[in-house]
Design an enzyme around this catalytic site. Structure first.
Site, PDB file in Angstrom:
ATOM      1  N   HIS A   1       0.812  -1.232   0.000  1.00  0.00           N
ATOM      2  CA  HIS A   1       0.000   0.000   0.000  1.00  0.00           C
ATOM      3  C   HIS A   1       0.841   1.277   0.000  1.00  0.00           C
ATOM      4  O   HIS A   1       0.402   2.309   0.544  1.00  0.00           O
ATOM      5  CB  HIS A   1      -0.976  -0.022   1.185  1.00  0.00           C
ATOM      6  CG  HIS A   1      -0.311  -0.104   2.545  1.00  0.00           C
ATOM      7  ND1 HIS A   1      -0.769  -0.902   3.566  1.00  0.00           N
ATOM      8  CD2 HIS A   1       0.784   0.530   3.048  1.00  0.00           C
ATOM      9  CE1 HIS A   1      -0.004  -0.746   4.627  1.00  0.00           C
ATOM     10  NE2 HIS A   1       0.954   0.120   4.334  1.00  0.00           N
TER      11      HIS A   1
ATOM     12  N   HIS B   1      -1.900   4.140  10.083  1.00  0.00           N
ATOM     13  CA  HIS B   1      -0.572   4.747  10.236  1.00  0.00           C
ATOM     14  C   HIS B   1      -0.624   6.066  11.014  1.00  0.00           C
ATOM     15  O   HIS B   1       0.265   6.895  10.890  1.00  0.00           O
ATOM     16  CB  HIS B   1       0.059   5.009   8.867  1.00  0.00           C
ATOM     17  CG  HIS B   1       0.312   3.785   8.038  1.00  0.00           C
ATOM     18  ND1 HIS B   1      -0.690   3.063   7.455  1.00  0.00           N
ATOM     19  CD2 HIS B   1       1.469   3.180   7.675  1.00  0.00           C
ATOM     20  CE1 HIS B   1      -0.166   2.051   6.760  1.00  0.00           C
ATOM     21  NE2 HIS B   1       1.140   2.098   6.883  1.00  0.00           N
TER      22      HIS B   1
ATOM     23  N   HIS C   1      10.074  -4.233   4.228  1.00  0.00           N
ATOM     24  CA  HIS C   1      10.506  -2.835   4.148  1.00  0.00           C
ATOM     25  C   HIS C   1      10.789  -2.270   5.535  1.00  0.00           C
ATOM     26  O   HIS C   1      10.233  -2.718   6.526  1.00  0.00           O
ATOM     27  CB  HIS C   1       9.535  -1.940   3.368  1.00  0.00           C
ATOM     28  CG  HIS C   1       8.148  -1.756   3.908  1.00  0.00           C
ATOM     29  ND1 HIS C   1       7.281  -2.785   4.180  1.00  0.00           N
ATOM     30  CD2 HIS C   1       7.442  -0.617   4.182  1.00  0.00           C
ATOM     31  CE1 HIS C   1       6.110  -2.303   4.587  1.00  0.00           C
ATOM     32  NE2 HIS C   1       6.179  -0.985   4.607  1.00  0.00           N
TER      33      HIS C   1
ATOM     34  N   GLU D   1       3.848  -5.566   8.554  1.00  0.00           N
ATOM     35  CA  GLU D   1       2.512  -5.382   7.950  1.00  0.00           C
ATOM     36  C   GLU D   1       1.990  -6.700   7.355  1.00  0.00           C
ATOM     37  O   GLU D   1       0.806  -6.817   7.040  1.00  0.00           O
ATOM     38  CB  GLU D   1       2.562  -4.301   6.867  1.00  0.00           C
ATOM     39  CG  GLU D   1       2.739  -2.909   7.459  1.00  0.00           C
ATOM     40  CD  GLU D   1       2.826  -1.805   6.426  1.00  0.00           C
ATOM     41  OE1 GLU D   1       2.688  -0.633   6.812  1.00  0.00           O
ATOM     42  OE2 GLU D   1       3.052  -2.089   5.223  1.00  0.00           O
TER      43      GLU D   1
HETATM   44  C1  DHB Z   1       6.119   3.265   2.358  1.00  0.00           C
HETATM   45  C2  DHB Z   1       5.612   1.993   2.654  1.00  0.00           C
HETATM   46  C3  DHB Z   1       4.535   1.861   3.546  1.00  0.00           C
HETATM   47  O1  DHB Z   1       3.998   0.661   3.913  1.00  0.00           O
HETATM   48  C4  DHB Z   1       3.948   2.985   4.116  1.00  0.00           C
HETATM   49  O2  DHB Z   1       2.879   2.804   4.930  1.00  0.00           O
HETATM   50  C5  DHB Z   1       4.455   4.238   3.834  1.00  0.00           C
HETATM   51  C6  DHB Z   1       5.535   4.390   2.955  1.00  0.00           C
HETATM   52  C7  DHB Z   1       7.245   3.440   1.401  1.00  0.00           C
HETATM   53  O3  DHB Z   1       7.874   2.465   0.968  1.00  0.00           O
HETATM   54  O4  DHB Z   1       7.527   4.596   1.019  1.00  0.00           O
HETATM   55 FE    FE Z   2       2.503   0.901   5.538  1.00  0.00          FE
END
Ligand code: DHB
Ligand code: FE
Length: 286
Positions: free
Chosen positions: A12, A59, A192, A239
């Site tokens: 997302h 978030h 990530h 996540e």
């Molecule tokens: C990014 C990834 C995310 O899951 C999020 O909530 C906000 C930013 C990103 O990779 O920039």
């Molecule tokens: Fe996220």
């Protein structure tokens, strides 16, 4: 009776919203990601869901660090989006299905899940980006039941707990008397990390393992603690808890019919997966 037709899991990342606003879907950077949705569009057109149950993490738009429910279920007739500061267009509202929400809530509480019920709930990019990817031009016509899982402030629920939460939601849907075709959505991930020393961390091998196990052997993944998961997948890779809950809600015979994996989109290993769910009735009819 309601029928669970399958699940879609997707990243997302907010900058997807910028790419859509700037019509960059065919730019070399974005094309491998957006092409991964061609199959999703075909699948949605063929399967015609009536409602989507969406597992995602908030978030900070709806809950902040001072009040953080582990699990929160929306029971509103409408879910609004607001500016989160990502400079992406604010999405149109998404309709709710309060009757289905309350049915799921009653079943979750009967199953001893201590959830927060939200008769008002904002939805952030973790809901609106996947919705816009699935229905380009914000052309969705179906309502949602949003379920928010805390992946932000420790302590987080375990993978096992989220799989079981999904299973309870799946049982609730299967006992819903209305003839509805229900799809399940899980958003976020895969690996990530947005901040700290390991910012930009991605783990392709681990992502592959997660996708390989998700359809047929989700319990395998419950051997990882949250600490292990952060180690393997990055601080925001947790996540994946939303994906686990989505998988849990598919209570029939599950098979992966589509997978797209592309590194990176922004700081994230971007993945899109479609799982089909054949329940008892569907198995007999086949
Ligand atoms: C990014 C990834 C995310 O899951 C999020 O909530 C906000 C930013 C990103 O990779 O920039
Ligand atoms: Fe996220």
């Amino acid at each position: 009776m309601a029928q669970i037709i399958g699940g879609v899991a997707t990243t997302h990342v907010p900058s997807i919203g910028n790419a859509i606003a700037e019509q960059k879907q065919n730019d070399p950077y974005w094309k491998p990601f957006f092409r991964g949705f061609d199959y999703v569009h075909y699948w949605l057109a063929r399967e015609k869901p009536d409602v989507a149950v969406v597992f995602s993490n908030d978030h900070g738009l709806n809950f902040f660090l001072d009040k953080m429910p582990t699990f929160a279920v929306g029971a509103a007739s409408e879910y609004r989006n607001q500016d989160e500061g990502w400079s992406i267009p604010v999405s149109r509202s998404i309709a709710g299905d309060p009757a289905l929400s309350w049915h799921i809530i009653n079943n979750l509480v009967a199953d001893e899940f201590d959830i927060t019920t939200c008769q008002e709930m904002l939805v952030d990019h973790a809901v609106t980006i996947p919705m816009t990817l699935m229905w380009p031009g914000e052309k969705w016509t179906i309502p949602i039941v949003p379920i928010s899982i805390n992946t932000v402030q420790h302590p987080l629920p375990s993978l096992k707990r989220c799989l079981n939460l999904g299973r309870s939601v799946g049982r609730a849907i299967s006992s819903y008397p209305q003839d509805l075709r229900v799809m399940i959505v899980g958003t976020g991930g895969l690996s990530h990390q947005l901040d700290g020393k390991r910012a930009g961390f991605i783990n392709k091998d681990f992502d592959q393992l997660c996708m390989d196990k998700l359809a047929g052997e989700p319990d395998f993944l419950t051997r990882y603690s949250i600490h292990d998961w952060v180690e393997e997948s990055g601080a925001q890779g947790v996540e994946f808890l939303n994906w686990m809950a989505m998988r849990g809600a598919l209570t029939g015979q599950v098979r992966e019919v589509h997978r797209n994996y592309h590194i990176p989109i922004s700081n994230t290993a971007a993945a899109t997966v479609v799982l089909e769910n054949r329940d008892e009735a569907g198995r007999k009819a086949a």
